[in-house]
Design an enzyme around this catalytic site. Structure first.
Site, PDB file in Angstrom:
ATOM      1  N   ASP A 104     -10.961   2.830   3.648  1.00 32.61           N
ATOM      2  CA  ASP A 104     -11.218   1.386   3.473  1.00 32.61           C
ATOM      3  C   ASP A 104     -12.720   1.122   3.297  1.00 32.61           C
ATOM      4  O   ASP A 104     -13.108   0.031   2.885  1.00 32.61           O
ATOM      5  CB  ASP A 104     -10.718   0.612   4.707  1.00 32.61           C
ATOM      6  CG  ASP A 104      -9.471  -0.210   4.396  1.00 32.61           C
ATOM      7  OD1 ASP A 104      -9.203  -0.434   3.203  1.00 32.61           O
ATOM      8  OD2 ASP A 104      -8.781  -0.630   5.348  1.00 32.61           O
ATOM      9  N   GLN A 121      -4.650  -1.488   9.313  1.00 28.24           N
ATOM     10  CA  GLN A 121      -4.515  -2.818   8.707  1.00 28.24           C
ATOM     11  C   GLN A 121      -5.141  -3.873   9.622  1.00 28.24           C
ATOM     12  O   GLN A 121      -4.824  -3.953  10.801  1.00 28.24           O
ATOM     13  CB  GLN A 121      -3.023  -3.124   8.450  1.00 28.24           C
ATOM     14  CG  GLN A 121      -2.773  -4.415   7.721  1.00 28.24           C
ATOM     15  CD  GLN A 121      -3.365  -4.428   6.302  1.00 28.24           C
ATOM     16  OE1 GLN A 121      -3.265  -3.468   5.553  1.00 28.24           O
ATOM     17  NE2 GLN A 121      -3.995  -5.533   5.953  1.00 28.24           N
ATOM     18  N   LYS A 153       0.844  -1.200   0.000  1.00 26.05           N
ATOM     19  CA  LYS A 153       0.000   0.000   0.000  1.00 26.05           C
ATOM     20  C   LYS A 153       0.882   1.255   0.000  1.00 26.05           C
ATOM     21  O   LYS A 153       0.618   2.211  -0.718  1.00 26.05           O
ATOM     22  CB  LYS A 153      -0.946  -0.018   1.212  1.00 26.05           C
ATOM     23  CG  LYS A 153      -2.066  -1.034   1.020  1.00 26.05           C
ATOM     24  CD  LYS A 153      -2.872  -1.299   2.277  1.00 26.05           C
ATOM     25  CE  LYS A 153      -3.843  -2.462   2.028  1.00 26.05           C
ATOM     26  NZ  LYS A 153      -4.606  -2.847   3.204  1.00 26.05           N
TER      27      LYS A 153
END
Ligand code: NAP
Length: 280
Positions: free
Chosen positions: A120, A97, A53
């Site tokens: 997200d 994460q 990422k």
């Protein structure tokens, strides 16, 4: 039947290039798009995802800030960091994460992220916005699936769309997105009675079942477009999907490979959400 191989690597490359150009335009206006990436503990798989990422951010001209917290971090400590990032006007997006260590309630952490920075798309308000057709972040893998279809010239409106899987991160949001694109959508799960009978109706079949090569040719209608979300390692250590590609592909009009299909789209859509965060 000859089939179209849906090239997720090429399409994700296009999307990242578009993001890079938009990030540059923003920079010229004095806005530096910034993603805060939070990792708790040192799970090796999470480490790989986080590195990828950050690398994508670099390629797209998006600034990434790294927060690496130890495995024994308490929930309060993590919530405090999220509070700081929420309040920081220089931070456009916050990515925590997953999975988090057992002492931390993941849902509580997701709910703590400012919905305007929820790149997200996991916050219940983002999910609710998707459900009610309002503006909000869409989670990256489902958004990537829709982009794959659109950019491969596969029309969704009026099509019989079948999704196998009803997880919050793939099955449910992709079903809502297909519905928003005017598909006629059926969602299947482990309690679906006659799976084959349903999947064989599909013009567009999205498979997010989490079982290696589960979907064989007898589940698929001649001429269907098949999107394989699964990622597994087979007995020889090679990557494979939820679809038995070799038997299914000859029946399809279009199909995604694994690797190189849905996989690369997730990070590309994260970049796209970071860009979108400026205007949300
Ligand atoms: P998940 O949470 O395990 O959900 C699997 C779904 O499949 C569940 O809804 C389950 O039904 C359903 N299911 C299981 N067995 C079934 C059966 N025999 N017949 C019909 N339905 C069945 O998985 P997920 O998180 O959605 O992920 C799915 C796959 O996509 C995994 O392989 C994962 O690794 C992959 N994935 C890839 C990406 C990416 O490419 N970037 C991102 C996310 C996930 P119930 O609800 O009834 O249990």
């Amino acid at each position: 039947m000859s089939y179209q191989l849906i090239d997720g690597k090429a399409i994700s490359g296009q999307i990242k290039e578009e993001c890079r150009m938009k990030a540059e335009e923003y920079r010229e206006k004095g806005i530096e798009i910034t993603l805060a990436v939070v990792q708790v503990g040192n799970d090796p798989a999470s480490g790989v995802y986080v590195r990828n990422k950050k690398r994508a951010c670099e390629a797209c001209g998006i600034r990434s800030l790294s927060y690496e917290l130890p495995e024994d971090t308490g929930e309060e400590q993590l919530l405090e960091l999220i509070g700081k990032l929420n309040a920081d006007p220089a931070v456009n997006g916050i990515l925590v994460q997953l999975p988090l260590p057992g002492q931390i309630d993941e849902n509580k952490v997701i709910r703590a992220i400012d919905v305007k920075k929820d790149v997200d798309g996991f916050h219940p308000m983002s999910a609710g916005a998707l459900c009610t057709g309002q503006k909000g972040f869409v989670s990256c893998t489902p958004a990537g699936i829709i982009e794959l279809l659109k950019r491969s010239g596969i029309a969704i409106a009026g099509k019989e769309c079948v999704v196998i899987g009803r997880s919050n991160i793939v099955g449910k949001p992709v079903a809502l997105l297909l519905l928003a694109e005017n598909g006629t959508v059926t969602v299947c799960h482990s309690r679906t009675k006659d799976l084959k009978e349903v999947t064989k109706r599909a013009d567009i079949l999205v498979v997010a079942i989490g079982k290696p090569r589960f979907i064989t040719a007898d589940y698929v209608k001649e001429g269907a477009a098949v999107i394989d979300v699964g990622i597994h390692r087979n007995e020889n250590g090679k990557l494979c999907g939820d679809v038995d590609f070799d038997s299914v592909a000859p029946k399809c009009s279009a199909i995604t490979p694994v690797p190189g299909g849905v996989g690369p789209m997730t990070i590309a859509m994260l970049m796209s959400n970071c860009i979108a965060s400026v205007d949300l």
